[in-house]
Design a protein around this motif. Structure first.
Motif, short mmCIF file in Angstrom:
data_model
loop_
_atom_site.label_atom_id
_atom_site.label_comp_id
_atom_site.label_asym_id
_atom_site.label_seq_id
_atom_site.Cartn_x
_atom_site.Cartn_y
_atom_site.Cartn_z
N PHE A 33 -23.86 39.04 31.90
CA PHE A 33 -24.37 37.68 32.07
C PHE A 33 -24.21 36.92 30.74
CE2 PHE A 33 -26.62 40.78 34.60
CZ PHE A 33 -26.46 40.30 35.89
N THR A 34 -23.02 36.39 30.52
CA THR A 34 -22.76 35.69 29.26
C THR A 34 -23.38 34.30 29.26
OG1 THR A 34 -20.63 34.95 30.13
CG2 THR A 34 -20.65 36.97 28.81
N GLU A 35 -23.56 33.72 30.45
CA GLU A 35 -24.17 32.40 30.56
C GLU A 35 -25.21 32.36 31.68
OE1 GLU A 35 -21.19 28.96 29.30
OE2 GLU A 35 -20.39 30.14 30.98
N PRO A 36 -26.28 33.10 31.53
CA PRO A 36 -27.27 33.14 32.62
C PRO A 36 -27.90 31.77 32.88
CG PRO A 36 -28.14 34.18 30.64
CD PRO A 36 -26.68 33.95 30.39
N ALA A 131 -31.86 37.93 37.01
CA ALA A 131 -30.71 37.87 37.91
C ALA A 131 -31.02 38.68 39.16
CB ALA A 131 -29.46 38.43 37.24
N PHE A 132 -30.78 38.08 40.30
CA PHE A 132 -30.83 38.81 41.55
C PHE A 132 -29.43 38.85 42.13
CE2 PHE A 132 -31.07 38.57 46.26
CZ PHE A 132 -31.41 39.90 46.46
N LEU A 133 -28.91 40.06 42.31
CA LEU A 133 -27.55 40.25 42.80
C LEU A 133 -27.60 40.74 44.25
CD1 LEU A 133 -25.99 42.04 39.69
CD2 LEU A 133 -26.13 39.57 40.17
N SER A 134 -27.17 39.89 45.16
CA SER A 134 -27.00 40.28 46.56
C SER A 134 -25.56 40.77 46.69
CB SER A 134 -27.26 39.09 47.48
OG SER A 134 -27.18 39.46 48.83
N PRO A 135 -25.34 42.06 46.85
CA PRO A 135 -24.02 42.67 46.59
C PRO A 135 -22.86 42.14 47.41
CG PRO A 135 -25.72 44.35 46.67
CD PRO A 135 -26.35 43.08 47.16
N THR A 136 -23.11 41.69 48.65
CA THR A 136 -21.99 41.19 49.45
C THR A 136 -21.36 39.95 48.83
OG1 THR A 136 -23.66 40.15 50.86
CG2 THR A 136 -22.61 42.17 51.69
N ILE A 146 -12.92 50.80 52.15
CA ILE A 146 -14.38 50.62 52.26
C ILE A 146 -15.13 51.92 51.97
CG2 ILE A 146 -14.73 51.17 54.71
CD1 ILE A 146 -16.09 48.05 52.99
N ASN A 147 -14.49 53.07 52.17
CA ASN A 147 -15.16 54.35 51.97
C ASN A 147 -15.04 54.89 50.56
OD1 ASN A 147 -16.18 54.96 54.73
ND2 ASN A 147 -14.01 54.79 55.24
N GLN A 148 -14.46 54.14 49.65
CA GLN A 148 -14.33 54.60 48.27
C GLN A 148 -15.66 54.50 47.53
OE1 GLN A 148 -10.96 53.68 45.79
NE2 GLN A 148 -9.86 52.73 47.51
N ALA A 149 -15.92 55.49 46.71
CA ALA A 149 -17.11 55.48 45.86
C ALA A 149 -16.89 54.57 44.66
CB ALA A 149 -17.43 56.91 45.39
N SER A 150 -17.98 54.18 44.04
CA SER A 150 -17.86 53.33 42.85
C SER A 150 -19.04 53.55 41.92
CB SER A 150 -17.78 51.85 43.24
OG SER A 150 -18.96 51.44 43.89
N ILE A 151 -18.83 53.17 40.67
CA ILE A 151 -19.89 53.14 39.66
C ILE A 151 -20.19 51.67 39.36
CG2 ILE A 151 -20.48 53.65 37.26
CD1 ILE A 151 -18.67 56.10 37.48
N VAL A 152 -21.47 51.35 39.21
CA VAL A 152 -21.88 49.99 38.85
C VAL A 152 -22.67 50.06 37.56
CG1 VAL A 152 -23.22 47.97 39.52
CG2 VAL A 152 -21.94 49.25 41.26
N ARG A 153 -22.15 49.39 36.54
CA ARG A 153 -22.83 49.34 35.25
C ARG A 153 -23.35 47.92 35.02
NH1 ARG A 153 -18.89 50.98 32.41
NH2 ARG A 153 -19.42 53.18 32.61
N ILE A 154 -24.65 47.79 34.79
CA ILE A 154 -25.27 46.49 34.56
C ILE A 154 -25.49 46.29 33.06
CG2 ILE A 154 -27.24 45.00 35.05
CD1 ILE A 154 -25.58 45.63 37.52
N ILE A 155 -25.04 45.17 32.54
CA ILE A 155 -25.28 44.80 31.15
C ILE A 155 -26.29 43.65 31.15
CG2 ILE A 155 -24.26 44.13 28.95
CD1 ILE A 155 -23.14 46.75 30.08
N PRO A 156 -27.57 43.93 30.99
CA PRO A 156 -28.56 42.85 31.06
C PRO A 156 -28.35 41.80 29.98
CG PRO A 156 -29.61 45.01 31.22
CD PRO A 156 -28.19 45.25 30.79
#
Length: 595
Positions: A33-36, A131-136, A146-156
């Motif tokens: 979030f460079t410009e929240p 920040a509220f992230l609604s993923p869709t 669609i069946n692939q796994a993923s990693i999600v890294r949050i930088i507050p």
């Protein structure tokens, strides 16, 4: 898509819901979030182990549980792709798809920004406080992946210290999470900021509550009351499908609404409403509603609701079950938990009867039609909606109520709708790993009501006949009292704009205003030559039915319209206990209220 591929996708989707095995993912997201203060989320997507020369990335256009195409890609900007330092050509090919010329590269990085400034439980919102992230509306996925796994890294952003989400943590890195597939990721909202977090355990499950925006809530009391709701709902189905569950609660000056997810929910609430009894009860009923969706919708579901097509509408005629039955149980469970008294709960049923039976659209649109057309009508109401549509929430809730009474009566107070729901959950989610068809759910209801429901469905689900409240309420020793409106009281049949007491906002079908030809947006200037500031106040002050001469402004042209006043056609419905109920009626009532 070929039929064989649909079958394989369906199997993989439901296997993924039950599997906890973590595979090494090829996709890594980083959200910063460079410009929240300007309401932006910055997304970096690393994709590894690619093959071929082209990659198509897609973003969903809707959020499961909210049946409207919201066109989330409209908020995406600054899309670009690269392999290392080398820029890759890309282009947008449809409203929600981007094609990247990979040129045989095994690993690429895609960056884009998302504008997030819509307050609701289904849309993303970012400002300087959180920040509220609604993923869709945040994450893209590889077409066909669609069946692939993923990693999600949050930088507050600076000074943000907390993240709340139903996603499992990944490794030892702070704010890093794992999604076994994109269905799971899209069903896992993320709250980032300095939310007030507390926990409680109920039904063997740890529950996190993330309160955003402050409020006059009592954490100790919420832990008790929310746990009661969880325990009561778990008892309906006999098991709780989660090991951990997250409530994300957004507190506003005035707020409401919720959206269910696989192991979390997002709720809207009024910041200072927790000390008011009715507001607090309504909040707990909302908790009960979204939590009940853990079973009903998220696992026990109509066939159309998973695996999802994220590109377009997913039609079903069964939202009256998915949402309506849940709306019945949210208040019933809240009553079982001791939050509503039995009389308060009966008053809610009474209120729903009045709302449904006095809605003109109830005679135009059937429940199955309301379900199917949710995508174009329920979430896009206009000035004529009250004349043409009915809510699958409160009318579906009333259908559930009637069927519950029918099952209790047919079983001599040994069974209830709980047993039918538990059977359906075990049969279609646990055993068959798929959704149910219309006919299959109807067959379950017939099994437990011990009656053929062809006529019931024809008249009340697929038709628009008045619901037979008197018959079913009598099973529990109640009668339905019906009182007509005062036949001498004048009724115009309009509502006025909230912003302008002189402007017509709606016109009700077959009322005096409708017949005379008063229109929405007409400005009422005078009645019978007398300047009026509020036409409704004027009409309500009359003692008799009479003809009135309205002077209106319609698009800059003055018109005179004569209106012959009529009485209202609405009725008042009330539930009353009969004198001297039979022993069976007493048993049905006890089973109905005190499970």
């Amino acid at each position: 898509m070929r039929k064989s591929l649909i079958v394989i996708t369906c199997i993989l989707f439901f296997m993924s819901l039950k599997s906890e095995a973590k595979t090494e993912p090829n996709i890594v997201f980083e959200v910063s979030f460079t410009e929240p203060q300007a309401h932006y989320a910055d997304v970096k997507m690393e994709i590894n182990n690619l093959s071929g020369n082209e990659l198509i990335l897609k973003m969903p256009v809707w959020a499961p549980g909210s049946y409207l195409v919201r066109e989330f890609p409209k908020n995406v900007e600054a899309f670009y792709a690269k392999a290392g330092a080398e820029a890759l050509a890309s282009e947008k090919i449809t409203k929600n798809a981007w094609k990247v010329n990979v040129r045989g590269k095994k690993s690429i990085t895609v960056n884009y920004r998302v504008y997030c400034f819509e307050i609701s439980v289904r849309t993303s919102f970012v400002d300087e406080s959180h920040a509220f992230l609604s993923p869709t509306g945040i994450f893209m996925y590889p077409d066909g992946g669609i069946n692939q796994a993923s990693i999600v890294r949050i930088i507050p952003a600076k000074n943000w210290k907390k993240v709340s989400t139903g996603l499992d943590s990944y490794g030892d890195q702070a704010f890093t999470y794992y999604a076994p597939n994109f269905d799971w990721l899209f069903d896992s909202p993320i709250e980032v900021g300095n939310q007030d977090i507390f926990e409680f355990t109920a039904a063997g499950v740890m529950h996190e509550v993330a309160m955003v925006g402050g409020g006059n809530y009592d954490k100790a009391q919420l832990k008790i009351d929310m746990a009661r709701v969880v325990e009561r709902e778990t008892a309906v189905f006999g098991e709780n499908p989660n090991k951990r569950y997250v409530f994300i609660v957004h507190n506003y000056k005035t707020g409401g609404g919720g959206l269910e997810h696989l192991n979390s929910t997002v709720l809207g609430a009024s910041r200072d409403g927790y000390k008011d009894r009715e507001t607090y009860q309504s909040f707990l009923a909302l908790v009960a509603h979204e939590y009940f969706h853990l079973w009903n919708v998220k696992r026990l579901r109509p066939m159309a609701l998973g695996p999802f097509n994220y590109d377009a509408e997913n039609y079903t005629t069964n939202l009256w079950i998915a949402e309506g039955f849940t709306a019945y149980y949210d208040n019933l469970i809240t009553q079982r938990a001791g939050i509503y008294t039995p009389n308060e709960w009966l008053n809610i049923i009474e209120s729903d009867i009045n709302a449904v039976e006095n809605r003109l659209g109830n005679k135009t649109q059937s429940l199955s039609e309301a379900s199917f057309d949710a995508w174009i009508k329920a979430y896009r109401p206009n000035e004529n909606s009250a004349n043409t549509t009915v809510s699958y929430y409160n009318k579906g809730s009333l259908i559930a109520c009637l069927l519950d009474l029918a099952i209790i009566n047919a079983s001599d107070a040994k069974l209830s709708l709980d047993d039918a729901m538990r059977f359906a959950y075990n049969e279609y989610y646990k055993k068959k790993n798929r959704g149910y068809s219309d006919a299959e759910f109807k067959a379950i209801l017939e099994k437990y009501t011990k009656q053929n429901l062809d006529d019931f469905y024809k008249r009340y689900i697929n038709g628009t006949e008045d619901l037979p409240f008197a018959k079913y309420l009598n099973y529990a020793g109640f009668q339905l009292m019906v009182q007509d409106a005062d036949q001498q009281k004048p009724y115009l049949g309009i509502s006025l704009s909230k912003d302008n007491d002189s402007q017509i906002a709606t016109v009700s079908r077959n009322t005096a205003a409708w017949i005379a030809g008063l229109n929405v947006n007409d400005e009422i200037i005078a009645i019978n030559g007398e300047r009026v500031s509020n036409a409704l106040d004027y009409v309500n002050g009359l003692k008799e039915l009479k003809e009135l001469d309205f002077l209106i402004n319609r698009d800059g042209i003055l018109k005179s319209i004569k209106v012959q006043l009529k009485p209202s056609a609405s009725k008042k419905y009330s539930i009353r206990q009969i004198e001297n109920p039979t022993e069976k009626q007493k048993a049905v009532l006890e089973k109905w209220l005190s499970l």
